[in-house]
Write a protein that holds these residues in place. Structure first.
Motif, mmCIF file in Angstrom:
data_model
loop_
_atom_site.group_PDB
_atom_site.id
_atom_site.type_symbol
_atom_site.label_atom_id
_atom_site.label_comp_id
_atom_site.label_asym_id
_atom_site.label_seq_id
_atom_site.Cartn_x
_atom_site.Cartn_y
_atom_site.Cartn_z
ATOM 1 N N GLN A 23 15.421 198.516 108.254
ATOM 2 C CA GLN A 23 16.616 197.692 108.127
ATOM 3 C C GLN A 23 16.419 196.460 107.242
ATOM 4 N N HIS A 124 10.008 202.367 115.165
ATOM 5 C CA HIS A 124 11.442 202.020 115.227
ATOM 6 C C HIS A 124 12.179 203.038 114.336
ATOM 7 N N TRP A 125 12.000 204.297 114.663
ATOM 8 C CA TRP A 125 12.851 205.399 114.224
ATOM 9 C C TRP A 125 12.533 206.063 112.882
ATOM 10 N N ASN A 169 10.800 202.157 120.148
ATOM 11 C CA ASN A 169 12.044 201.423 120.301
ATOM 12 C C ASN A 169 13.161 202.355 120.739
ATOM 13 N N GLU A 170 13.743 202.065 121.899
ATOM 14 C CA GLU A 170 14.934 202.762 122.380
ATOM 15 C C GLU A 170 14.850 204.281 122.231
ATOM 16 N N ASN A 299 15.960 195.994 125.614
ATOM 17 C CA ASN A 299 17.008 195.697 124.634
ATOM 18 C C ASN A 299 18.323 195.750 125.386
ATOM 19 N N TYR A 301 22.437 195.149 125.199
ATOM 20 C CA TYR A 301 23.714 194.860 124.530
ATOM 21 C C TYR A 301 24.849 194.913 125.542
ATOM 22 N N TYR A 330 24.763 203.947 124.386
ATOM 23 C CA TYR A 330 24.131 203.538 125.627
ATOM 24 C C TYR A 330 24.587 204.242 126.895
ATOM 25 N N TRP A 362 31.955 197.012 121.433
ATOM 26 C CA TRP A 362 30.892 196.939 122.440
ATOM 27 C C TRP A 362 31.290 195.885 123.473
ATOM 28 N N GLU A 388 15.461 192.719 122.321
ATOM 29 C CA GLU A 388 16.697 192.665 121.518
ATOM 30 C C GLU A 388 17.856 192.221 122.390
ATOM 31 N N TRP A 435 18.393 189.643 118.506
ATOM 32 C CA TRP A 435 18.595 190.544 117.368
ATOM 33 C C TRP A 435 19.662 189.910 116.528
ATOM 34 N N SER A 442 22.584 197.622 109.089
ATOM 35 C CA SER A 442 22.850 198.338 110.334
ATOM 36 C C SER A 442 22.667 199.823 110.010
ATOM 37 N N TRP A 443 22.001 200.551 110.888
ATOM 38 C CA TRP A 443 21.701 201.969 110.606
ATOM 39 C C TRP A 443 22.933 202.708 110.123
ATOM 40 N N ASN A 445 26.290 201.037 110.151
ATOM 41 C CA ASN A 445 27.437 200.179 109.840
ATOM 42 C C ASN A 445 27.263 199.266 108.626
ATOM 43 N N LYS A 449 28.511 194.378 109.613
ATOM 44 C CA LYS A 449 28.223 194.014 110.995
ATOM 45 C C LYS A 449 26.930 193.199 110.989
ATOM 46 N N TYR A 451 24.133 190.350 112.377
ATOM 47 C CA TYR A 451 23.542 189.866 113.624
ATOM 48 C C TYR A 451 22.684 188.614 113.439
#
Ligand code: BG6
Length: 488
Positions: A23, A124-125, A169-170, A299, A301, A330, A362, A388, A435, A442-443, A445, A449, A451
């Motif tokens: 990112q 992280h992905w 991560n997540e 994390n 949100y 989520y 969200w 996060e 975050w 954003s992956w 967006n 968006k 942060y």
């Protein structure tokens, strides 16, 4: 009137901010880096907002010194970043790219020189594309071996300099988005494959933790989980049971494995009946039980609200499922149609009438943050590190080159205040990483968006000068760090 008496934040509380390699770094093929699955996925038409990708991102790879200088100006105590696996092992395994290792060592040195504690995320992905092509990525146990080589290189090189390490991560988010909703790579919709790949990642997590304990005995390691409390819509016991089911399926499914080394029995039995449970070998059970994280990264949100699933209204259920697909990872329901199972879905997601939402839909739920921290700490008895939490919003740059993001300050203040209450409740907290530090990609967006505490002057279509401009929230957080959250 009754007032809660709040404890102070611990003296050495790690006030931080976070990011992830894909990112921010850009430099997607610089200095020997190999491609990752995200380099490929973002180029598929229609997958990301306005076709954005991380080829350049915010060019942190070339501007990291400037970014760390801003962290020092802010008085940041900790910075969470991730390492791009394919920068270090371009093929995912085998030949090492020294330039990649050197980049992260330079970054860590720069952070330490500036009094910022590095918090390193291993995954992280951005899986190396070569591993996806060669082994089908996380669907093969070969990828665990490659992950171990990658971890070993980093533990060896940075184990003496970095204390806090995050494994995955997540995992709940990237597996569901990648193997169910086709909105992350590998762009698949198949729940059987989802649960098999997820199991292999659990094994990789356990292997990494055990290796870490051998190689970096003084360090601390744990996964970062995207946690949301689940509320029943009403006090109808059937809704309460639905919430229990949703919690088991969306939270305990991962956290029980990380902390107890076993799957929650109700969800496992159910997946088994549906023919989509993962294949668990006897030696897997042993491995999973042997690996103990030192802390849990959380994390946060938002959570979710559910009600009893009424089969007579399957269309409504389908609609809600769609609604939770690409923007909101989520809270998920099992996808029964795939397994052709006659089972009634365990719960149905619904709106929470008490909560407002962000511009991206969200829910905004600071009290849920306290609930989350309390629940996780009570169930698993491990120190928590918030890795996060933050608000994605449209920021406007004024003519005077300022960003008046009072809405972000309000969001963070409310969440930090609830975290302080949870500390007063007795939750053991290591730190809090908002975050994000700078604005970033954003992956899905793009750059709209935002942060960050620091604005980055670029859009989806125009890279501009990528000037870094501290927002109003930057100065607010700086003051909060200075007085260790006293005025919250
Ligand atoms: C988390 C991820 O899920 O949410 C971050 O760990 C991500 O990498 C963040 O950026 C916010 O997501 P989004 O979709 O609003 O950018």
């Amino acid at each position: 009137m009754f007032h809660e008496t709040l404890d102070s934040f611990p003296k050495d509380f790690l006030w931080g901010a976070a990011s992830a390699a894909y990112q921010i770094e850009g430099a997607f093929d610089a200095d020997g880096k190999g491609p990752s699955i995200w380099d490929e996925f973002t180029k598929i038409p229609g997958k990301t907002f306005e076709g954005t990708n991380g080829d350049v991102a915010i060019d942190h790879y070339h501007r990291y010194k400037e970014d760390v200088k801003l962290m020092a100006d802010m008085g940041l105590k900790a910075y969470r970043f991730s390492v791009s696996w394919s920068r270090i092992l371009p093929e995912g395994e085998g030949v090492v790219n020294e330039a990649g290792l050197q980049f992260y060592e330079d970054l860590v040195d720069e952070l330490i020189k500036n009094g910022v504690e590095p918090v390193l995320t291993l995954y992280h992905w951005d899986l190396p594309l070569a591993l996806q092509e060669k082994y089908n990525g996380w669907e093969s146990r070969e990828t665990i071996k490659a992950f171990k080589q990658y971890c070993e290189l980093l533990f060896e090189r940075l184990g003496k300099k970095v204390t806090y390490w995050v494994t995955f991560n997540e995992q709940n988010v990237f597996t569901s988005m990648g193997y169910r909703w086709e909105s992350h790579p590998p762009n698949v919709s198949d729940t059987k494959r989802l649960f098999e790949a997820n199991h292999i990642i659990n094994l990789a997590n356990a292997e990494a933790i055990n290796l870490f304990k051998e190689m970096v005995p003084e360090g601390k390691i744990g996964p970062s989980f995207g946690y949301g409390p689940v509320y029943p819509l009403t006090s109808d016991p059937s809704d309460v049971l639905a919430a229990e089911n949703a919690h088991d399926f969306n939270n305990a499914w991962w956290l029980d494995i990380y902390c107890k080394g076993k799957y929650p029995v109700t969800t496992f039995k159910r997946l088994k009946r549906m023919g989509i449970a993962p294949t668990v070998l006897p030696e897997d059970e042993e491995l999973l039980k042997s690996a103990k994280p030192d802390f849990l990264g959380i994390n946060y949100y938002h959570g979710g609200t559910v009600k009893q699933n009424k089969l007579e209204n399957p269309t409504e259920n389908e609609e809600t499922n769609k609604q939770f697909s690409s923007t909101d990872p989520y809270l998920m329901q099992p996808k029964d149609e795939q397994s052709q199972s006659p089972e009634v879905p365990m719960f149905q997601s619904t709106e929470n009438p008490s909560l407002e939402k962000t511009d991206w839909g969200w829910e905004i739920d600071p009290v849920g943050f306290r609930v989350a921290l309390r629940q996780v700490f009570a169930r698993y008895d491990l120190p928590l590190f918030v890795t996060e939490n933050g608000l994605g919003a449209l920021d406007e740059l004024t003519k005077e080159e300022e960003i008046h993001d009072d809405y972000r300050i309000a969001y963070l203040e409310n969440h930090i205040s609830e975290m302080k209450k949870s500390i007063s409740d007795g939750v053991d907290m290591i730190g809090y990483c908002a975050w994000s530090f700078t604005d970033l990609l954003s992956w899905l967006n793009g750059y709209k968006k935002r942060y960050g505490f620091v604005y980055v002057n670029r859009t989806e279509t125009d890279e501009k000068d990528m000037k870094r401009i501290p927002k109003k929230s930057f100065y607010w957080y700086k003051e909060l760090i200075e007085n260790n959250g006293k005025n919250i």
